[in-house]
Scaffold this active site. Structure first.
Site, PDB file in Angstrom:
ATOM      1  N   HIS A  99      -7.762   5.992   6.618  1.00 54.64           N
ATOM      2  CA  HIS A  99      -6.506   6.747   6.678  1.00 54.64           C
ATOM      3  C   HIS A  99      -6.591   8.125   6.017  1.00 54.64           C
ATOM      4  O   HIS A  99      -5.672   8.930   6.180  1.00 54.64           O
ATOM      5  CB  HIS A  99      -5.353   5.927   6.101  1.00 54.64           C
ATOM      6  CG  HIS A  99      -4.057   6.116   6.829  1.00 54.64           C
ATOM      7  ND1 HIS A  99      -2.998   5.242   6.738  1.00 54.64           N
ATOM      8  CD2 HIS A  99      -3.643   7.084   7.686  1.00 54.64           C
ATOM      9  CE1 HIS A  99      -1.997   5.667   7.504  1.00 54.64           C
ATOM     10  NE2 HIS A  99      -2.362   6.786   8.082  1.00 54.64           N
ATOM     11  N   ASP A 126       2.498   1.346   7.701  1.00 55.46           N
ATOM     12  CA  ASP A 126       1.444   1.062   6.728  1.00 55.46           C
ATOM     13  C   ASP A 126       1.939   0.032   5.723  1.00 55.46           C
ATOM     14  O   ASP A 126       3.139  -0.044   5.445  1.00 55.46           O
ATOM     15  CB  ASP A 126       1.105   2.376   5.991  1.00 55.46           C
ATOM     16  CG  ASP A 126      -0.272   2.412   5.355  1.00 55.46           C
ATOM     17  OD1 ASP A 126      -0.737   1.361   4.867  1.00 55.46           O
ATOM     18  OD2 ASP A 126      -0.865   3.499   5.308  1.00 55.46           O
ATOM     19  N   HIS A 128       0.827   0.388   2.721  1.00 55.29           N
ATOM     20  CA  HIS A 128       0.691   1.191   1.497  1.00 55.29           C
ATOM     21  C   HIS A 128       1.373   2.547   1.649  1.00 55.29           C
ATOM     22  O   HIS A 128       1.402   3.111   2.738  1.00 55.29           O
ATOM     23  CB  HIS A 128      -0.792   1.439   1.188  1.00 55.29           C
ATOM     24  CG  HIS A 128      -1.626   0.192   1.173  1.00 55.29           C
ATOM     25  ND1 HIS A 128      -2.191  -0.334   2.325  1.00 55.29           N
ATOM     26  CD2 HIS A 128      -1.968  -0.635   0.160  1.00 55.29           C
ATOM     27  CE1 HIS A 128      -2.850  -1.444   2.009  1.00 55.29           C
ATOM     28  NE2 HIS A 128      -2.731  -1.652   0.702  1.00 55.29           N
ATOM     29  N   HIS A 143      -8.472   7.411   0.893  1.00 57.07           N
ATOM     30  CA  HIS A 143      -7.550   6.851   1.900  1.00 57.07           C
ATOM     31  C   HIS A 143      -6.234   6.402   1.274  1.00 57.07           C
ATOM     32  O   HIS A 143      -5.290   6.111   2.006  1.00 57.07           O
ATOM     33  CB  HIS A 143      -8.204   5.730   2.729  1.00 57.07           C
ATOM     34  CG  HIS A 143      -8.381   4.419   2.039  1.00 57.07           C
ATOM     35  ND1 HIS A 143      -8.664   3.266   2.728  1.00 57.07           N
ATOM     36  CD2 HIS A 143      -8.336   4.055   0.732  1.00 57.07           C
ATOM     37  CE1 HIS A 143      -8.789   2.257   1.878  1.00 57.07           C
ATOM     38  NE2 HIS A 143      -8.593   2.711   0.668  1.00 57.07           N
ATOM     39  N   ASP A 229      -1.468   2.632  10.632  1.00 54.40           N
ATOM     40  CA  ASP A 229      -2.507   1.942   9.872  1.00 54.40           C
ATOM     41  C   ASP A 229      -2.418   0.482  10.279  1.00 54.40           C
ATOM     42  O   ASP A 229      -1.352  -0.140  10.136  1.00 54.40           O
ATOM     43  CB  ASP A 229      -2.240   2.110   8.374  1.00 54.40           C
ATOM     44  CG  ASP A 229      -3.321   1.494   7.491  1.00 54.40           C
ATOM     45  OD1 ASP A 229      -3.876   0.443   7.871  1.00 54.40           O
ATOM     46  OD2 ASP A 229      -3.578   2.046   6.409  1.00 54.40           O
TER      47      ASP A 229
END
Length: 304
Positions: A99, A126, A128, A143, A229
């Site tokens: 990412h 994502d 995160h 990332h 992601d």
């Protein structure tokens, strides 16, 4: 959406990640027939092949960053390739890679938007928040830093990739599916006022309401960029990622998310990142990703 011209651009590197293997992501997506499946939707799809960049030296972090100069090289290559496709009036699909490469792709998209007086909206799908900095990162893996870098917090070489800093303001982001945020990061995303729809909110409001909010204000002047992601998805259905976090969206929630994005008709650029075939089972995660990307490009059960 059949008149779209789409360009696939492979960026086969795991330079910003904490595990090896995301470098094999572009090939896994090709093996899962991404190009043919989009062509079957009447889309003009060209595969530009893979970008070139330095090999992963697999070294420890220096001054809070791992592999910074190599990350910069890869992101510069991505930036130039994505900007080139947008200039041709094509919709670029960056096949990652990890990412960190979204720094290059979104910096290019942001420049394109400035030049064409478009509003940018980034949907960051994502597990995160990816808002770490050298000061707070537990690992030094870049990332985990792309959103912070895009918002001007990070090493000069990455924050000024497109000539001006910051590439974007935090208010262009809508982060969806978030369920893992490092301690220091929690304060940063709050201070930056990043719009985050975490899994608790998805559980409480449902994916439909969350997507309505995330897409609010998207209109004919909006360039919609999706940074997908694969660890956004629950690992029970998508094991092929290096950083699994339990409790993500299930298949139906993910499909609804993609279909609602498609319904806007505004998708103009896409990243597919963090697919790691080394952790996958019989390429099932790549097949699922391709399935969802088809929905993103307008595949639905019925003519609506």
């Amino acid at each position: 959406m059949g008149n779209q011209a789409v360009s696939l651009i492979g960026a086969p590197t795991d330079i910003g990640a904490g595990h090896r293997g995301a470098s094999m992501g572009p090939e896994a997506l090709r093996v899962a027939n991404l190009q043919a499946r989009l062509k079957a939707r009447g889309i003009d799809v060209v595969d530009r092949g893979n970008l070139q960049g330095p090999l992963n030296p697999w070294e420890p972090p220096r001054e809070g960053y791992r592999h910074l100069s190599a990350v910069v090289d890869w992101n510069r290559a991505v930036y130039e390739a994505i900007y080139g496709e947008l200039s041709l009036g094509r919709l670029p699909v960056m096949l990652g890679g990890d990412h960190c490469l979204a720094i290059g792709s979104i910096t290019a998209v942001a420049r394109h938007c400035r030049e064409h007086h478009k509003k940018l909206r980034v949907l960051w799908l994502d597990a995160h928040a990816d808002f770490n900095t050298a000061q707070i990162t537990p690992s030094g893996n870049i990332h985990g830093m792309p959103v912070a870098c895009l918002c001007g917090m990070g090493p000069e070489e990455l924050t000024t990739l497109g000539g001006s800093k910051p590439a974007t303001a935090p208010d262009v982001f809508r982060q969806i599916g978030i369920r893992s945020v490092d301690e220091g990061e929690k304060r940063l995303v709050r201070e930056a006022r990043v719009s985050i729809f975490d899994m608790r909110q998805i559980d409480e409001s449902g994916m439909k309401r969350v997507m309505e909010e995330a897409l609010e204000g998207v209109d004919a002047d909006t360039h919609l960029h999706v940074s997908f992601d694969v660890d956004f998805l629950d690992p029970a259905i998508a094991p092929g990622v290096g950083t699994t976090v339990r409790g993500g969206p299930n298949y139906r929630e993910a499909q609804l998310c993609m279909e609602m994005i498609a319904d806007t008709g505004r998708l103009a650029s896409l990243d597919i990142v963090e697919l790691n075939p080394a952790f996958d089972k019989r390429n099932q995660t790549a097949k699922l990703a391709v399935d969802l990307v088809e929905s993103l490009f307008g595949k639905s059960t019925l003519i609506r």
